[in-house]
Design a protein around this motif. Structure first.
Motif, PDB file in Angstrom:
ATOM      1  N   PHE A 242       0.838  -1.187   0.000  1.00 59.93           N
ATOM      2  CA  PHE A 242       0.000   0.000   0.000  1.00 59.93           C
ATOM      3  C   PHE A 242       0.880   1.247   0.000  1.00 59.93           C
ATOM      4  CE2 PHE A 242      -3.497  -2.688   1.622  1.00 59.93           C
ATOM      5  CZ  PHE A 242      -4.561  -2.170   0.896  1.00 59.93           C
ATOM      6  N   SER A 243       0.424   2.277  -0.691  1.00 56.11           N
ATOM      7  CA  SER A 243       1.100   3.568  -0.645  1.00 56.11           C
ATOM      8  C   SER A 243       0.043   4.653  -0.782  1.00 56.11           C
ATOM      9  CB  SER A 243       2.139   3.690  -1.770  1.00 56.11           C
ATOM     10  OG  SER A 243       1.519   3.593  -3.044  1.00 56.11           O
TER      11      SER A 243
ATOM     12  N   ALA B  46      -6.379  11.140  -1.495  1.00 60.88           N
ATOM     13  CA  ALA B  46      -5.728  12.403  -1.130  1.00 60.88           C
ATOM     14  C   ALA B  46      -5.139  13.062  -2.376  1.00 60.88           C
ATOM     15  CB  ALA B  46      -4.631  12.150  -0.106  1.00 60.88           C
ATOM     16  N   PRO B  47      -5.410  14.337  -2.585  1.00 57.15           N
ATOM     17  CA  PRO B  47      -4.871  15.035  -3.757  1.00 57.15           C
ATOM     18  C   PRO B  47      -3.346  14.956  -3.800  1.00 57.15           C
ATOM     19  CG  PRO B  47      -6.568  16.350  -2.697  1.00 57.15           C
ATOM     20  CD  PRO B  47      -6.277  15.207  -1.776  1.00 57.15           C
ATOM     21  N   GLY B  48      -2.829  14.543  -4.934  1.00 51.88           N
ATOM     22  CA  GLY B  48      -1.377  14.466  -5.106  1.00 51.88           C
ATOM     23  C   GLY B  48      -0.742  13.209  -4.550  1.00 51.88           C
ATOM     24  N   ARG B  49      -1.466  12.456  -3.743  1.00 53.08           N
ATOM     25  CA  ARG B  49      -0.902  11.236  -3.146  1.00 53.08           C
ATOM     26  C   ARG B  49      -2.021  10.225  -2.894  1.00 53.08           C
ATOM     27  NH1 ARG B  49       1.005   9.140   1.812  1.00 53.08           N
ATOM     28  NH2 ARG B  49       3.038   8.156   1.604  1.00 53.08           N
ATOM     29  N   PRO B  50      -2.695   9.790  -3.953  1.00 55.28           N
ATOM     30  CA  PRO B  50      -3.848   8.907  -3.774  1.00 55.28           C
ATOM     31  C   PRO B  50      -3.451   7.532  -3.266  1.00 55.28           C
ATOM     32  CG  PRO B  50      -3.235   9.036  -6.077  1.00 55.28           C
ATOM     33  CD  PRO B  50      -2.390  10.049  -5.359  1.00 55.28           C
ATOM     34  N   LEU B  51      -4.385   6.888  -2.584  1.00 56.10           N
ATOM     35  CA  LEU B  51      -4.165   5.527  -2.121  1.00 56.10           C
ATOM     36  C   LEU B  51      -3.974   4.602  -3.320  1.00 56.10           C
ATOM     37  CD1 LEU B  51      -4.260   3.617   0.449  1.00 56.10           C
ATOM     38  CD2 LEU B  51      -6.597   3.109  -0.270  1.00 56.10           C
TER      39      LEU B  51
ATOM     40  N   GLY C 179      -1.626 -10.537 -11.072  1.00 59.01           N
ATOM     41  CA  GLY C 179      -2.948 -10.834 -11.607  1.00 59.01           C
ATOM     42  C   GLY C 179      -3.255 -10.062 -12.877  1.00 59.01           C
ATOM     43  N   THR C 180      -4.530  -9.821 -13.122  1.00 59.79           N
ATOM     44  CA  THR C 180      -4.930  -9.117 -14.340  1.00 59.79           C
ATOM     45  C   THR C 180      -4.868  -7.598 -14.182  1.00 59.79           C
ATOM     46  OG1 THR C 180      -7.253  -9.112 -13.683  1.00 59.79           O
ATOM     47  CG2 THR C 180      -6.487 -10.988 -14.993  1.00 59.79           C
ATOM     48  N   PHE C 181      -4.733  -7.116 -12.951  1.00 63.11           N
ATOM     49  CA  PHE C 181      -4.743  -5.671 -12.689  1.00 63.11           C
ATOM     50  C   PHE C 181      -3.759  -5.396 -11.550  1.00 63.11           C
ATOM     51  CE2 PHE C 181      -7.398  -1.785 -11.382  1.00 63.11           C
ATOM     52  CZ  PHE C 181      -6.866  -1.004 -12.396  1.00 63.11           C
ATOM     53  N   PRO C 182      -2.472  -5.217 -11.855  1.00 64.73           N
ATOM     54  CA  PRO C 182      -1.431  -5.225 -10.813  1.00 64.73           C
ATOM     55  C   PRO C 182      -1.401  -4.024  -9.885  1.00 64.73           C
ATOM     56  CG  PRO C 182      -0.476  -4.801 -12.977  1.00 64.73           C
ATOM     57  CD  PRO C 182      -1.905  -5.181 -13.213  1.00 64.73           C
ATOM     58  N   ILE C 183      -1.865  -2.859 -10.327  1.00 64.77           N
ATOM     59  CA  ILE C 183      -1.859  -1.673  -9.468  1.00 64.77           C
ATOM     60  C   ILE C 183      -3.261  -1.081  -9.440  1.00 64.77           C
ATOM     61  CG2 ILE C 183      -0.905   0.619  -9.057  1.00 64.77           C
ATOM     62  CD1 ILE C 183       1.627  -0.239 -10.476  1.00 64.77           C
ATOM     63  N   ILE C 184      -3.852  -1.043  -8.257  1.00 68.01           N
ATOM     64  CA  ILE C 184      -5.227  -0.576  -8.100  1.00 68.01           C
ATOM     65  C   ILE C 184      -5.215   0.787  -7.415  1.00 68.01           C
ATOM     66  CG2 ILE C 184      -7.483  -1.085  -7.091  1.00 68.01           C
ATOM     67  CD1 ILE C 184      -6.635  -4.051  -7.110  1.00 68.01           C
ATOM     68  N   GLN C 185      -5.841   1.761  -8.066  1.00 73.12           N
ATOM     69  CA  GLN C 185      -5.949   3.111  -7.518  1.00 73.12           C
ATOM     70  C   GLN C 185      -7.426   3.468  -7.442  1.00 73.12           C
ATOM     71  OE1 GLN C 185      -3.386   6.219  -9.157  1.00 73.12           O
ATOM     72  NE2 GLN C 185      -5.059   7.708  -8.937  1.00 73.12           N
ATOM     73  N   PRO C 186      -8.058   3.223  -6.288  1.00 72.57           N
ATOM     74  CA  PRO C 186      -9.500   3.461  -6.181  1.00 72.57           C
ATOM     75  C   PRO C 186      -9.856   4.929  -6.372  1.00 72.57           C
ATOM     76  CG  PRO C 186      -8.675   2.161  -4.338  1.00 72.57           C
ATOM     77  CD  PRO C 186      -7.485   2.712  -5.042  1.00 72.57           C
ATOM     78  N   GLY C 187     -11.018   5.162  -6.983  1.00 70.93           N
ATOM     79  CA  GLY C 187     -11.549   6.505  -7.106  1.00 70.93           C
ATOM     80  C   GLY C 187     -12.459   6.832  -5.936  1.00 70.93           C
ATOM     81  N   MET C 188     -13.069   7.995  -5.967  1.00 76.39           N
ATOM     82  CA  MET C 188     -13.954   8.455  -4.903  1.00 76.39           C
ATOM     83  C   MET C 188     -15.238   7.616  -4.882  1.00 76.39           C
ATOM     84  SD  MET C 188     -15.673  12.252  -4.379  1.00 76.39           S
ATOM     85  CE  MET C 188     -14.114  13.073  -4.740  1.00 76.39           C
TER      86      MET C 188
ATOM     87  N   VAL D 154     -13.028  13.127   8.804  1.00 70.71           N
ATOM     88  CA  VAL D 154     -12.898  12.551  10.139  1.00 70.71           C
ATOM     89  C   VAL D 154     -11.650  11.718  10.303  1.00 70.71           C
ATOM     90  CG1 VAL D 154     -15.385  12.563  10.553  1.00 70.71           C
ATOM     91  CG2 VAL D 154     -14.322  10.565   9.478  1.00 70.71           C
ATOM     92  N   ALA D 155     -10.990  11.382   9.218  1.00 70.87           N
ATOM     93  CA  ALA D 155      -9.782  10.568   9.338  1.00 70.87           C
ATOM     94  C   ALA D 155      -8.953  10.650   8.064  1.00 70.87           C
ATOM     95  CB  ALA D 155     -10.130   9.108   9.618  1.00 70.87           C
ATOM     96  N   GLU D 156      -7.639  10.462   8.242  1.00 65.06           N
ATOM     97  CA  GLU D 156      -6.748  10.265   7.136  1.00 65.06           C
ATOM     98  C   GLU D 156      -5.986   8.971   7.395  1.00 65.06           C
ATOM     99  OE1 GLU D 156      -3.725  13.213   6.451  1.00 65.06           O
ATOM    100  OE2 GLU D 156      -3.020  12.238   4.627  1.00 65.06           O
ATOM    101  N   ILE D 157      -5.957   8.101   6.408  1.00 60.41           N
ATOM    102  CA  ILE D 157      -5.178   6.856   6.489  1.00 60.41           C
ATOM    103  C   ILE D 157      -4.038   7.000   5.517  1.00 60.41           C
ATOM    104  CG2 ILE D 157      -5.203   4.351   6.244  1.00 60.41           C
ATOM    105  CD1 ILE D 157      -8.265   4.514   6.649  1.00 60.41           C
ATOM    106  N   ALA D 158      -2.822   7.049   6.025  1.00 59.97           N
ATOM    107  CA  ALA D 158      -1.661   7.321   5.172  1.00 59.97           C
ATOM    108  C   ALA D 158      -0.632   6.202   5.277  1.00 59.97           C
ATOM    109  CB  ALA D 158      -1.029   8.658   5.570  1.00 59.97           C
ATOM    110  N   PHE D 159       0.074   5.967   4.184  1.00 56.06           N
ATOM    111  CA  PHE D 159       1.141   4.959   4.135  1.00 56.06           C
ATOM    112  C   PHE D 159       2.450   5.634   3.737  1.00 56.06           C
ATOM    113  CE2 PHE D 159      -2.728   2.576   3.634  1.00 56.06           C
ATOM    114  CZ  PHE D 159      -2.490   1.407   4.334  1.00 56.06           C
TER     115      PHE D 159
END
Length: 231
Positions: A31-32, A57-62, A71-80, A226-231
């Motif tokens: 995770f990053s 997060a703007p500029g540093r999305p999860l 697998g078939t989709f090696p890097i997952i970047q979820p949207g809002m 209410v929260a930020e989860i950062a890696f």
């Protein structure tokens, strides 16, 4: 959207997975980035923990980089998306490891895959969502297993002999599959224009640095980060 209906497993097979996902064999990924959570309303009275908007997060999305062969989709970047964390029934939340936020980043990745799939089904997927077209339902369950295992490997959560296996198996079961193939659901999954405006307002107040407190002044409607989860 992902619905981790743990109570079904408890009722039928106790603490045993509902379907076949080999958690022990799942590869460890990475995770990053960072995600912000905005409270919207109280949500369901039977599962989850209120209704929130997941905001990369703007500029540093999860991002979740899968291990193994990717697998078939090696890097997952979820949207809002909207989320209630893991949609764990209230009764199941009494058990260790079944908090709606215990594996929050893994839930966000999995929920977004379901939103993307449903929008693909309805023919209204955006460019990011279209990329997940090769991902099968079975692979989506394997991804949450990989994501939870990665959280444990990165020392973000404690090891648990039961919860990761039950959750991974449950989301591979028939109830989740019905959600994966559901038609006409994309429009309801989309974050509303009103909430997008509130997100922009709240993010502007909050900024993107970890040093800031995660509790901001609410917007006019009461929405707040209410929260930020950062890696």
């Amino acid at each position: 959207m992902c619905r981790a209906i743990i109570a079904v497993c408890f009722a039928i097979v106790g603490l045993v997975s509902c379907a076949q996902v080999d958690f022990d064999d799942a590869p460890v990924g990475r995770f990053s980035g960072s995600v912000l959570l905005l409270w919207v309303d109280e949500g369901s009275s039977t599962s989850g923990d209120g209704r929130f908007v997941f905001v990369p997060a703007p500029g540093r999305p999860l991002m979740f980089e899968r291990g193994g062969d990717g697998g078939t989709f090696p890097i997952i970047q979820p949207g809002m998306i909207y989320t209630d964390g893991g949609s764990i029934p209230k009764a199941a939340q009494l058990f260790k490891g079944f908090s709606p936020w215990g594996y929050a980043p893994a839930y966000m990745v999995h929920d977004w895959l379901f939103v993307a799939r449903r929008c693909l089904t309805d023919g209204t997927a955006d460019a990011n969502e279209t990329q997940i077209a090769p991902v099968s339902f079975q692979e989506s369950a394997e991804i949450i297993a990989e994501a939870i295992k990665t959280l444990i490997d990165q020392d973000r959560v404690a090891p648990n002999d039961v919860a990761p296996r039950v959750i991974s198996g449950t989301v591979a079961g028939p109830i989740s599959k019905a959600q994966w193939t559901k038609q006409g659901a994309c429009a309801a999954d989309r974050v509303s224009a009103e909430h997008i405006r509130e997100v922009k307002d709240a993010v502007a107040q909050y900024g993107t640095t970890k040093s800031q407190t995660p509790l901001t002044k609410p917007t006019a409607s009461g929405t707040r980060i209410v929260a930020e989860i950062a890696f």
